[in-house]
Design an enzyme around this catalytic site. Structure first.
Site, PDB file in Angstrom:
ATOM      1  N   GLY A   1       0.971  -1.160   0.017  1.00  0.00           N
ATOM      2  CA  GLY A   1       0.004  -0.029  -0.117  1.00  0.00           C
ATOM      3  C   GLY A   1       0.924   1.367  -0.072  1.00  0.00           C
ATOM      4  N   CYS A   2       0.408   2.374  -0.433  1.00  0.00           N
ATOM      5  CA  CYS A   2       1.187   3.557  -0.821  1.00  0.00           C
ATOM      6  C   CYS A   2       1.488   4.269   0.607  1.00  0.00           C
ATOM      7  CB  CYS A   2       0.487   4.558  -1.642  1.00  0.00           C
ATOM      8  SG  CYS A   2      -1.151   4.961  -0.927  1.00  0.00           S
ATOM      9  N   TYR A   3       0.643   4.246   1.705  1.00  0.00           N
ATOM     10  CA  TYR A   3       1.254   4.892   2.652  1.00  0.00           C
ATOM     11  C   TYR A   3       2.015   3.715   3.668  1.00  0.00           C
ATOM     12  CZ  TYR A   3      -2.211   8.654   2.919  1.00  0.00           C
ATOM     13  OH  TYR A   3      -3.013   9.741   2.583  1.00  0.00           O
ATOM     14  N   ALA A   4       1.829   2.463   3.373  1.00  0.00           N
ATOM     15  CA  ALA A   4       2.482   1.457   3.976  1.00  0.00           C
ATOM     16  C   ALA A   4       4.042   1.396   3.637  1.00  0.00           C
ATOM     17  CB  ALA A   4       1.967   0.040   4.000  1.00  0.00           C
ATOM     18  N   VAL A   5       4.251   1.527   2.249  1.00  0.00           N
ATOM     19  CA  VAL A   5       5.785   1.464   2.133  1.00  0.00           C
ATOM     20  C   VAL A   5       6.501   2.901   2.525  1.00  0.00           C
ATOM     21  CG1 VAL A   5       5.396   2.806  -0.357  1.00  0.00           C
ATOM     22  CG2 VAL A   5       7.226   1.215   0.164  1.00  0.00           C
TER      23      VAL A   5
END
Lengths: 333, 333, 333, 333
Positions: free
Chosen positions: D144-148
């Protein structure tokens, strides 16, 4: 004849917004606006949004200012104390700069450097007791932009014992006008549009002001420059004590405040909604995973964060209705 | 008790700006605001910038509106005529839509389609004779956003014989609020930020309105969507006749106008300088290479291009000072 | 071992984009990048987007540059001629500046001032004959950003006799990177976001370049600064002769061009669609009211308007496939 | 003949960026792109930035996709599992959606709802052991974008014992493309430009993914929508253990990583610097007042946060150099 008002530092962004507010204020008569490098230039050239305002910027000298009933100082940090010292006691002064905000000389030395000028009445009427204090004062230190956004979100919670003051984390993003009007490469439109970037991480000068105003004892504060001209969004998190419901505390604290709105549950603040206004919008919740309290506040950094706040203080100092010449409604979209 | 005012179509961007202006207007009392899909929702939820305004949107029915002294219609084109027809003659009406702007039924059919509702008094007080006409009218068709930006730049030049009406070329860029609030993919922030793109090239519906208002007989008009929420910048070029100096003509035409500013020579209009205001900023020159006259005008499309213009007309209709409740100063930066 | 390449003026925006393109170019090896005030600073500090590029900016002296097979000059106007004169004939040079674009010394004097350095091969391969000319040249003057946007829209129409060269009107808006990286107050993010404003109205220095490249004999050109970092949208209007269909002329002219796309009918160019690419997107129509031809073109001012164009020319000069190291696809949204 | 690649969900923003990357990839041959509502439309119409790409979107059916060697799934959350289940084992799959990221079925139920599809190899090669795992996998769940953005900042610190996993606070702001391409009113350009606003406060679905990937046991996560098309800036704070220097830990963890750059001391990440690239820029410090560790990371949410990350994983799965077809340099300004 109204109250005679002068603005020193009228060429910057806070100064320009002050002139705009004063031009529409029914009791304050703008009699002088002064600047340094822009002295001699028409206001309408320095501030194109004020086309039609027939006034030329003067030099910032005490004689010009001393002739007013009220002087706003919108100068860079460290410059207002010296000028204020030259003004007679009969002139009321609202300082938009930081020089007289901190009570702690050590904190001043650490975050600003130079000699501490001493504290004036802190100009945030929404704090307990401050409305009366401002009304009684001749010298008021108006709040810092990040400080007002953070303090309105946090101070009632600490005061009510709803959160611990010991582990407060704040990330706050500001529009570029908060960085001033001096032409610096990193503030060019080409650089800031499409960009978010933090600055002064862990070392911003509003930290001691926020601690003083809120009672926080440990504050992690990260400011971020955001690609918009105006607005501050502060995300404030703290650990709840369980002693009081944070949202109810905020609701109680601001029930009668004209400029601070706790939004209906489920609605979160938008900085754009405060543009041009003297409003602060708030919302709070408890984080599902961590249990932390999260309060988000939005202001216009030039409004409730600077010029609007200053006019609000001045209204109190001259026994005018607090909302005179100020709007609670933003110009959006 | 002030003048009772209602707004139909209050959920859109022009409607929201109208509510903001009316909330600060000393003579107009907002008694009702109506909407279609948003009926039943609080204004402060539909328009977050109006947090603190305690009003719920009603359904748009004639009974609600007929109770007012003044009704603003901020409806999509083609919807205001039917509603207006149901309002009693005792209610004054300002229509922000296009339905009653055009005198020429053929032009209506060609650019809008459907039946022509007939023309009302055209609400641009700065045109010769229109101030008195608006003041005397019970029904006023307020101007289109591109039309007012272009007309204020061009009409005096054609009227004075300073330029030929036969070869006018206009390129005008608008902020996205001019495209309305309906959720369309090409209006998403992701699409418009960082982007310029023309639309309705050579076929925009404001062409006949501009021709009617300015006397232009041939008009090339290209609208462009610009990455900003508000503002119109219109670049108007025409061939000079040599009979009169264009800048002097504009200076003469607007010398006493409160909302139209011909900027000092060398200064060019900025849309941001008109944000939130009812101002139009103008500048003119002669192109070195082609000899064409170039006039550039800037307005806030929601201000002088819509809600501000409408309030200005309403002030005249109720014999109030024309500037009541309106600002000439923009909120910039 | 590839072709050894150096960039002079590598600290500006065009210079930075050149470095980005060269870093991904399979045949050009970047061996030196020079600057003036930034000499001695790592590229990755001056251009944060190039983090990971291990190179320090050198001083701009001929010795450093003469060691390369190919030198790009990305210097302010008026500075490249003197430097170019010091480079040996064995070094091929692409000048991104204006110094060697104009054949007419009078035009140079009028629009730029100072001594005319003489014209080099004009680096716009899409013009008839220019592809071969560039391929054969050792010195190429790459195009101006507004000039390429306007010329690609207009030149084929005049060449084919589809429009008259006598009454061309262009309004072109550029992102802020086109104004360079020098810190000037009017280029601050706070000033440009939310703002459109024209500049150098009727007197821009690309006028003679556009006339030379297109054959236009009368050109009204108005540049506008737009609130986005990159991109130019040029609206070009001219009077049709009736001798040829403008859209068909453009379709024919660019049928085999890799970087110029005439969009499908009904689709209009978006500047964002060209971001980071070397593309030009075009569309044309005839204005309903005036009968004028309207052609709109979009480019990335740093791509096809500067660095991309320069690499395209260099590819030709070194007999590489013209698209080597260049993208036709933009990074959007 | 290269590796045959198909993209399902090609009409969205991540899908468009995937097509752009694949069009420039030397080993992957794009043979099919599918969509739902946009099936039958040319790619160049759906994605104007891909003008010149001669491909029509097909319907998303398993037959089309099964013909490829590699399928990217860029579908809304909850839609990829069903489609993936229909693909033969011989087809390698990279899922950009969330369906197969979480190992914990309860967390899936709580944050996404519906049935848990089971976890695939987590596609973040920079995590210890994951590079080899991805290379060996036929099914990879990209991040996920926020996760990375958060994981790259935090995971090495927890793994090294440099910070406690028990009190992590993250505030992360994303450009609007992260919210997808569905036309929703709150994503209109008029609403988002000039605005910052949080959403899903304390309840974002990336929380369990971040905890799983980093080992954090308590996570306060506040996402903010920012006025820019692309980019994520994550401010990650945690309490140091004193066992290791955070900056040194990060320096060690990423010394050999091609896409993750710890910036030189004093330089802070800019999202714009990662635009169009697969890079992550990091910086860390210790907060003066609170003693907390602050790590800030910047990525392009469509690059390292989605399409770039997916291509990086695919490169590993096909034993290609990890950087094939990917840029480490952003297109800025």
């Amino acid at each position: 004849m109204g109250i005679r008002v002068a603005v020193a530092g009228a060429s910057g962004y806070a100064g320009g917004e002050l002139l705009r507010l004063l031009a529409g204020h029914p009791e304050f008569d703008l009699v002088a606006a002064t600047a340094h490098a822009s002295a001699g230039r028409p206001v309408a050239v320095v501030h194109p949004q004020l086309a039609g305002l027939d006034l030329v910027l003067g030099a910032t000298d005490p004689t010009t200012l001393a002739d007013a009933d009220l002087v706003f100082l919108a100068l860079p940090h460290g410059q207002s104390a010296a000028l204020a010292a030259t003004l007679p006691g009969s002139v009321k002064v609202v300082d938009l700069g930081a020089d007289h905000r901190l009570r702690d000389a050590d904190a001043w030395a650490r975050y600003y450097g130079g000699e501490h000028a001493g504290a004036w009445t802190y100009g945030l009427p929404e704090l307990p007791g401050q409305r009366a204090a401002v009304a009684a004062a001749d010298r008021v230190a108006s709040t810092g932009c990040y400080a007002v956004a953070t303090t309105l979100a946090l101070a009632p919670l600490i005061a009510a014992g709803a959160v611990f003051p010991t582990d407060v984390v704040v990330v706050a993003a500001s529009g570029t006008s908060g960085a001033g009007r001096a032409a610096k490469p990193h503030l060019l439109g080409s650089e800031v549009m499409g960009d978010l970037s933090p600055y002064k991480v862990g070392a911003h000068q509003h930290v001691p002001e926020i601690k003083q105003a809120t009672g926080a004892t440990s504050l992690s504060f990260t400011p971020v420059l955001a690609p918009m001209p105006r607005g501050i969004l502060a995300t404030v998190t703290a650990v709840p004590t369980g002693e009081a419901d944070p949202r109810e505390v905020l609701a109680g604290a601001y029930a009668d405040e004209p400029f601070v709105h706790l939004l209906p549950e489920g609605a979160w603040p938008h900085t754009a909604a405060t543009a041009g206004a003297n409003s602060c919008h708030l919302q709070a919740t408890v984080d599902v995973d961590s249990g932390r309290v999260i309060v988000v506040s939005a202001i216009d950094n030039l409004g409730k964060g600077a010029a609007g706040q200053a006019v609000q203080n001045a209204n109190l100092m001259f026994d005018l209705p607090e909302t005179t010449g100020l709007s609670v409604f933003g110009a959006a979209p």
